[in-house]
Design an enzyme around this catalytic site. Structure first.
Site, short mmCIF file in Angstrom:
data_model
loop_
_atom_site.label_atom_id
_atom_site.label_comp_id
_atom_site.label_asym_id
_atom_site.label_seq_id
_atom_site.Cartn_x
_atom_site.Cartn_y
_atom_site.Cartn_z
N ARG A 25 -4.90 2.17 4.75
CA ARG A 25 -4.05 1.09 5.23
C ARG A 25 -2.66 1.32 4.68
O ARG A 25 -2.49 1.62 3.50
CB ARG A 25 -4.61 -0.25 4.75
CG ARG A 25 -3.68 -1.45 4.98
CD ARG A 25 -4.30 -2.69 4.37
NE ARG A 25 -3.39 -3.81 4.35
CZ ARG A 25 -3.64 -4.96 3.75
NH1 ARG A 25 -4.79 -5.14 3.12
NH2 ARG A 25 -2.76 -5.95 3.77
N SER B 241 3.51 4.67 2.84
CA SER B 241 3.29 6.08 2.51
C SER B 241 2.82 6.28 1.07
O SER B 241 3.06 7.33 0.49
CB SER B 241 4.57 6.89 2.77
OG SER B 241 4.98 6.76 4.12
N ARG B 242 2.18 5.27 0.50
CA ARG B 242 1.66 5.33 -0.86
C ARG B 242 2.74 5.48 -1.93
O ARG B 242 2.45 5.82 -3.07
CB ARG B 242 0.63 6.47 -1.01
CG ARG B 242 -0.63 6.28 -0.14
CD ARG B 242 -1.37 5.01 -0.55
NE ARG B 242 -2.64 4.85 0.12
CZ ARG B 242 -2.86 4.08 1.19
NH1 ARG B 242 -1.84 3.42 1.75
NH2 ARG B 242 -4.06 3.96 1.71
N LEU B 243 3.97 5.19 -1.57
CA LEU B 243 5.06 5.20 -2.56
C LEU B 243 5.22 3.79 -3.12
O LEU B 243 6.23 3.11 -2.91
CB LEU B 243 6.36 5.71 -1.92
CG LEU B 243 6.31 7.17 -1.45
CD1 LEU B 243 7.62 7.57 -0.76
CD2 LEU B 243 6.04 8.10 -2.63
#
Length: 215
Positions: free
Chosen positions: A10, A193-195
């Site tokens: 997600r 973006s998982r940042l």
């Protein structure tokens, strides 16, 4: 399984966490996030639920979900049977970690520190506001100990009800509160973006140090 675990993902896009909208100490931020978690869930689905991790005398970790029942400038309070597995683990190693996860807000808070028992008066005060069934259960259940079957537990409860028939039960000596005194608190806000945003607070003995961690 209809979907492989590797494909389950997600993208988090709801919010961000910057130094400009975070206080210099973590308790104010926790209270703000907790209040927002309460407001986000309708009806509220136990936003005070947290995973508590402890370590036993052999260094093996254990974790379970509990409910936070108190918060003040000293720390985070929960209650349990002192003779339970977690009670024995905290006796052997009085340090623990707790994690709150609020998926609707795409947020997580990790807290680590030393654990101490609260006073007997604090335990008694909380015990007396619990539902009667929960108060009797604290006496009846030999928490974490093997029992034969459900019938044995129900018999223990029936015996306890007879014992206290006509008088309100008082707090058992083997049951009460623990307070986690935080030494570290990390606030995680999901980002695209998982940042992710991660603001970490570390207690320095007389003040909190705030720092950003790489995701």
């Amino acid at each position: 399984m209809t979907q492989t675990l590797a494909d389950m993902r997600r993208d988090y896009t709801r919010d961000g966490l910057s130094e400009s909208n975070a206080p210099d100490e973590p308790f104010a931020l926790f209270r703000r996030w907790f209040d927002e978690a309460v407001e986000t869930e309708r009806p509220p689905v136990e936003p005070n639920a947290m995973t508590l991790a402890t370590v036993d005398a052999q260094g093996r970790p254990h974790c379970r979900v509990l409910l936070l029942k108190g918060l003040d400038e000293r720390g985070f309070t929960f209650f349990s049977n002192y003779q339970s597995a977690k009670g024995e683990q905290l006796q052997a190693c009085p340090f623990a970690a707790m994690t709150f996860f609020w998926p609707g807000l795409e947020r997580q808070v990790r807290i680590e520190g030393r654990v101490e028992r609260v006073s007997a008066a604090e335990s008694e005060a909380y015990y007396q506001v619990r539902p009667l069934g929960s108060r009797l259960g604290a006496w009846a259940s030999p928490q974490s100990r093997p029992i034969r079957d459900r019938a044995e537990l129900e018999q223990l409860l029936a015996d306890t009800e007879r014992r206290f028939q006509g008088e309100p039960p008082h707090c058992p000596p083997h049951w009460g509160g623990y307070r986690l005194l935080p030494e570290r608190m990390e606030f995680w806000q999901g980002r695209s973006s998982r940042l992710h945003d991660r603001l970490n607070f570390r207690w320095q003995g007389d003040c909190w140090l705030r720092e950003r961690l790489a995701p």
